[in-house]
Design a protein around this motif. Structure first.
Motif, PDB file in Angstrom:
ATOM      1  N   VAL D  70       0.584  -1.462  -0.099  1.00 38.49           N
ATOM      2  CA  VAL D  70      -0.305   0.307  -0.004  1.00 38.49           C
ATOM      3  C   VAL D  70       1.130   1.269  -0.367  1.00 38.49           C
ATOM      4  CG1 VAL D  70      -2.032   1.393   0.994  1.00 38.49           C
ATOM      5  CG2 VAL D  70      -1.546  -1.601   1.693  1.00 38.49           C
ATOM      6  N   PRO D  71       0.494   2.073  -0.917  1.00 43.32           N
ATOM      7  CA  PRO D  71       1.252   3.423  -1.003  1.00 43.32           C
ATOM      8  C   PRO D  71       0.701   4.409  -0.644  1.00 43.32           C
ATOM      9  CG  PRO D  71       0.082   2.885  -3.527  1.00 43.32           C
ATOM     10  CD  PRO D  71      -0.134   1.244  -2.435  1.00 43.32           C
ATOM     11  N   GLU D  72       1.684   5.195   0.069  1.00 44.73           N
ATOM     12  CA  GLU D  72       1.197   5.937   1.443  1.00 44.73           C
ATOM     13  C   GLU D  72       1.979   7.180   1.225  1.00 44.73           C
ATOM     14  OE1 GLU D  72      -0.685   5.156   4.996  1.00 44.73           O
ATOM     15  OE2 GLU D  72      -0.357   3.271   4.667  1.00 44.73           O
ATOM     16  N   SER D  73       1.538   8.114  -0.044  1.00 41.93           N
ATOM     17  CA  SER D  73       2.271   9.164   0.057  1.00 41.93           C
ATOM     18  C   SER D  73       0.536  10.812   0.313  1.00 41.93           C
ATOM     19  CB  SER D  73       2.432   9.645  -2.204  1.00 41.93           C
ATOM     20  OG  SER D  73       1.083   9.642  -2.421  1.00 41.93           O
ATOM     21  N   ALA D  74       1.516  11.837   0.336  1.00 43.89           N
ATOM     22  CA  ALA D  74       0.074  12.699   0.051  1.00 43.89           C
ATOM     23  C   ALA D  74      -0.371  12.930  -0.970  1.00 43.89           C
ATOM     24  CB  ALA D  74       0.923  13.967   0.061  1.00 43.89           C
ATOM     25  N   ASP D  75      -0.594  12.160  -2.238  1.00 42.43           N
ATOM     26  CA  ASP D  75      -1.914  12.560  -2.536  1.00 42.43           C
ATOM     27  C   ASP D  75      -2.525  11.066  -3.364  1.00 42.43           C
ATOM     28  OD1 ASP D  75      -3.338  12.554  -5.642  1.00 42.43           O
ATOM     29  OD2 ASP D  75      -1.359  13.205  -6.465  1.00 42.43           O
ATOM     30  N   ARG D  78      -2.529   9.897  -6.632  1.00 42.53           N
ATOM     31  CA  ARG D  78      -1.804   8.499  -7.202  1.00 42.53           C
ATOM     32  C   ARG D  78      -1.199   7.652  -6.523  1.00 42.53           C
ATOM     33  NH1 ARG D  78       2.581  11.596  -9.659  1.00 42.53           N
ATOM     34  NH2 ARG D  78       3.790   9.858  -8.928  1.00 42.53           N
ATOM     35  N   ASP D  79      -1.666   7.717  -4.577  1.00 37.32           N
ATOM     36  CA  ASP D  79      -1.797   6.458  -4.538  1.00 37.32           C
ATOM     37  C   ASP D  79      -2.573   5.369  -5.083  1.00 37.32           C
ATOM     38  OD1 ASP D  79      -0.407   7.813  -2.927  1.00 37.32           O
ATOM     39  OD2 ASP D  79      -0.999   7.868  -0.786  1.00 37.32           O
ATOM     40  N   LEU D  80      -4.238   5.450  -5.213  1.00 35.33           N
ATOM     41  CA  LEU D  80      -5.010   4.646  -5.678  1.00 35.33           C
ATOM     42  C   LEU D  80      -4.135   4.518  -6.910  1.00 35.33           C
ATOM     43  CD1 LEU D  80      -7.797   3.551  -5.949  1.00 35.33           C
ATOM     44  CD2 LEU D  80      -8.202   5.608  -6.277  1.00 35.33           C
ATOM     45  N   ALA D  81      -4.325   4.688  -7.852  1.00 26.99           N
ATOM     46  CA  ALA D  81      -3.758   4.457  -9.081  1.00 26.99           C
ATOM     47  C   ALA D  81      -2.152   3.263  -9.032  1.00 26.99           C
ATOM     48  CB  ALA D  81      -3.394   6.089  -9.860  1.00 26.99           C
ATOM     49  N   LEU D  82      -1.453   3.875  -7.913  1.00 27.81           N
ATOM     50  CA  LEU D  82      -0.926   3.070  -8.516  1.00 27.81           C
ATOM     51  C   LEU D  82      -1.209   2.215  -7.751  1.00 27.81           C
ATOM     52  CD1 LEU D  82       2.710   3.247  -8.963  1.00 27.81           C
ATOM     53  CD2 LEU D  82       2.607   4.022  -5.984  1.00 27.81           C
ATOM     54  N   PHE D  83      -1.673   1.748  -6.634  1.00 33.02           N
ATOM     55  CA  PHE D  83      -1.857   0.719  -5.776  1.00 33.02           C
ATOM     56  C   PHE D  83      -2.658  -0.157  -6.753  1.00 33.02           C
ATOM     57  CE2 PHE D  83      -5.630  -1.486  -3.921  1.00 33.02           C
ATOM     58  CZ  PHE D  83      -5.009  -2.602  -3.425  1.00 33.02           C
ATOM     59  N   LEU D  84      -3.862   0.460  -7.537  1.00 30.29           N
ATOM     60  CA  LEU D  84      -4.211  -0.947  -9.241  1.00 30.29           C
ATOM     61  C   LEU D  84      -3.473  -0.708  -9.455  1.00 30.29           C
ATOM     62  CD1 LEU D  84      -7.612   1.538  -9.357  1.00 30.29           C
ATOM     63  CD2 LEU D  84      -7.290  -0.940  -7.991  1.00 30.29           C
ATOM     64  N   ARG D 133     -10.008   6.988   2.296  1.00 34.42           N
ATOM     65  CA  ARG D 133      -8.484   8.133   2.028  1.00 34.42           C
ATOM     66  C   ARG D 133      -8.558   9.366   1.280  1.00 34.42           C
ATOM     67  NH1 ARG D 133      -2.292   7.835   2.252  1.00 34.42           N
ATOM     68  NH2 ARG D 133      -3.026   5.789   1.655  1.00 34.42           N
ATOM     69  N   LEU D 134      -8.906   9.214   0.074  1.00 34.58           N
ATOM     70  CA  LEU D 134      -9.819   9.836  -0.713  1.00 34.58           C
ATOM     71  C   LEU D 134     -10.647  10.208   0.124  1.00 34.58           C
ATOM     72  CD1 LEU D 134      -8.020   9.965  -3.655  1.00 34.58           C
ATOM     73  CD2 LEU D 134     -10.228   8.429  -4.526  1.00 34.58           C
ATOM     74  N   ALA D 135     -11.869  10.064   0.230  1.00 35.08           N
ATOM     75  CA  ALA D 135     -12.523  10.510   0.258  1.00 35.08           C
ATOM     76  C   ALA D 135     -13.626  10.012   1.921  1.00 35.08           C
ATOM     77  CB  ALA D 135     -13.600  10.221  -1.235  1.00 35.08           C
ATOM     78  N   PRO D 136     -13.416  10.516   2.327  1.00 36.43           N
ATOM     79  CA  PRO D 136     -13.164  10.713   3.978  1.00 36.43           C
ATOM     80  C   PRO D 136     -14.722  10.624   3.984  1.00 36.43           C
ATOM     81  CG  PRO D 136     -11.357  12.331   3.891  1.00 36.43           C
ATOM     82  CD  PRO D 136     -11.857  12.102   2.368  1.00 36.43           C
TER      83      PRO D 136
END
Lengths: 182, 182, 182, 182
Positions: D70-75, D78-84, D133-136
């Motif tokens: 699980v990537p955990e950057s500030a964006d 982007r994290d979501l895209a990377l994960f997928l 995290r993306l949409a609290p």
DNA sequence: CCTTAAGCGAGACGGTACGTCCAGTCTTTGG
DNA sequence: CCAAAGACTGGACGTACCGTCTCGCTTAAGG
């Protein structure tokens, strides 16, 4: 009124059966294969023959027809030898199918019956006649036993395969039968 | 290392085959029926026997093992009659399966060979000995022909079914053989 | 010229397959059971279908034929929700067999193709149309992705079994699709 | 005292299963073939796995282990895209067996359960976290629907075969999910 | 000439057995 | 107690024939 049965189909069927036997033994002679090879519908086979065994019987009993010629010279033992020789010769030509037919008949009582009626009984009667001419004084039972011995020897060799029923056997059988019934 | 083949299955299979034969003839002896009756998986049958025919062979050959006892008195013709009588008696008890076995052997060269080795040849040799004692001067070929006549008569009756090989035939055969070889 | 295939057998076979599926799942749908239940010979099944898988395919594809009705009101989002709701409803009725069908298609390339042609592609096209009406400015690729997301969600739930695709999902999907393509 | 289980057998079994799949698809992965190929007794397989399906599960779920980073950057998008993207990449490498496994699971409830427990549920939870995290502010239900849409799209493409789940889909999915939950 | 009843090729039909292949369990001997 | 080997029961697979049934077409003979 109805269309008569096709003679062409008759012969095509039996020919097909014989050809298939030549190619693959009794096992290759299935009704379906016969019909296909003969270019005939299955029903056309079953219209003529009750079942597979009837086809087999017809195919080889037809071949074996008319081969019983009874020689009638002044010498009964010669006649006997000649009769057996001819019989074994004719047999030899169809040894394989007749062997198979006799075997098959052991599993199919109806076929066994047909085989006897169309084949065995006539030959037994003919041989019995010849033997009675040869030995007029012999008992009925002894004649019967000698008939069984002669044909038995032939079939036995065919089935067991240790020797072939040929002219030599015919001669010897005639001689021994003469001696036995004397 | 692997588990050995189950002897119980061995006998269950052959017993089942024989019982089924008794109930419905050869046609009833299907591999499936044998397996079901024996309480055995089909594969267990096929692990032991190549195919249905091999099962049949095994079942009847096992049954047909047995002694050929040769009587040796001072009277060779009596001995001969007695030998044949016993033989026909033993045969009669298993006439049906042996008839089937001989028939089956016509379709199975391997079985035919086995049948000869285990059965036919031994009996032919024994009978030939007896005949030579009966008629020391007879030619080898004549003796062979008489052997084929005797066993042939027996099988012929079995296969054709017009008569049964029994004591009467045995007696007559002994008498005729004596006369023939004299 | 030959006798035509029996339509009664056709339906009996597929009915039997469906009934057996209902009783014992895919595992109960053996060719033998189908034939028995349908009152039909095994060969009659194999004459129609190459193998067991082809029977399964035919049985469920026939069931799954049906109308895709496209609602066309003034409110595209409502239309979308309605379309999905109906689709999920129709699916739900045959969820089990369709699930099996999709699974089976993974092992049968030909069936996979058929499934797409008869099923998947038509529905995807219809949904794409609806989405384009909803969001005329959306890119082709985005529309395609949303189509996969909508149907994917449905199949995913069906296959994984953690939830059922029902009206609630339809509504939510419509809403989210609207928002996503806005 | 007891001999410990052979670790060599462990890996030999799973390797054999994977190799057989490569050669002949799922159908080639029979327990007997696996045991033979692994040079192992059947019982050794059954000592480790309840049945064939458990072997299949083990062979490919092992492969699919540990791929969830699980990537955990500030964006978060982007994290979501990377994960997928990573997920789809890892998937792609084992697309065939996983597709087969999912299909097989439709016929075997137990396997389906295993697949969920070892695979599906963890990934769903992870994606749900990312989405929150993306949409609290998004509702639980909407998040769940989006999770199903994302994974559904992937599986749908895999199963139907009209397109491949790759980086492009990952990006688009991330974008659309963001918009949908906004 | 025209019905009409049966023959024809073709092959589908319900059955039954074949011989093969796995599943999952059991039973050996030997570490 | 584990291991390799493979036998065990069970049951489905797909094939091949059996003997029957049914198509559409052809071929006499009798009206």
């Amino acid at each position: 009124m109805p269309r008569p049965r096709s003679a062409a189909a008759d012969t095509a069927i039996l020919d097909a059966a014989r050809r298939l036997f030549g190619e693959g033994g009794l096992g290759a002679v299935t009704v379906e294969a016969v019909a296909r090879r003969a270019g005939v519908g299955k029903q056309t086979v079953y219209r003529r023959y009750a079942d597979r065994n009837a086809v087999l019987a017809a195919a080889w009993l037809e071949v074996a027809e008319g081969e019983v010629v009874v020689p009638e010279s002044a010498d009964p033992e010669r006649d006997l030898a000649l009769f057996l020789k001819r019989l074994f010769g004719a047999f030899g030509a169809n040894a394989e199918p007749l062997r198979s037919l006799m075997a098959q008949a052991q599993f199919e009582p109806e076929l066994r019956q047909t085989l006897r009626a169309a084949f065995i009984d006539r030959r037994r009667a003919t041989l019995a006649d010849l033997l009675r001419r040869l030995a007029p004084g012999a008992s009925q039972a002894d004649v019967g036993a000698v008939v069984d011995m002669a044909f038995g020897a032939m079939w036995y060799r065919l089935l067991v395969g240790h020797d072939t029923p040929g002219p030599a056997l015919a001669r010897r059988l005639a001689k021994l039968a003469s001696a036995a019934l004397a």
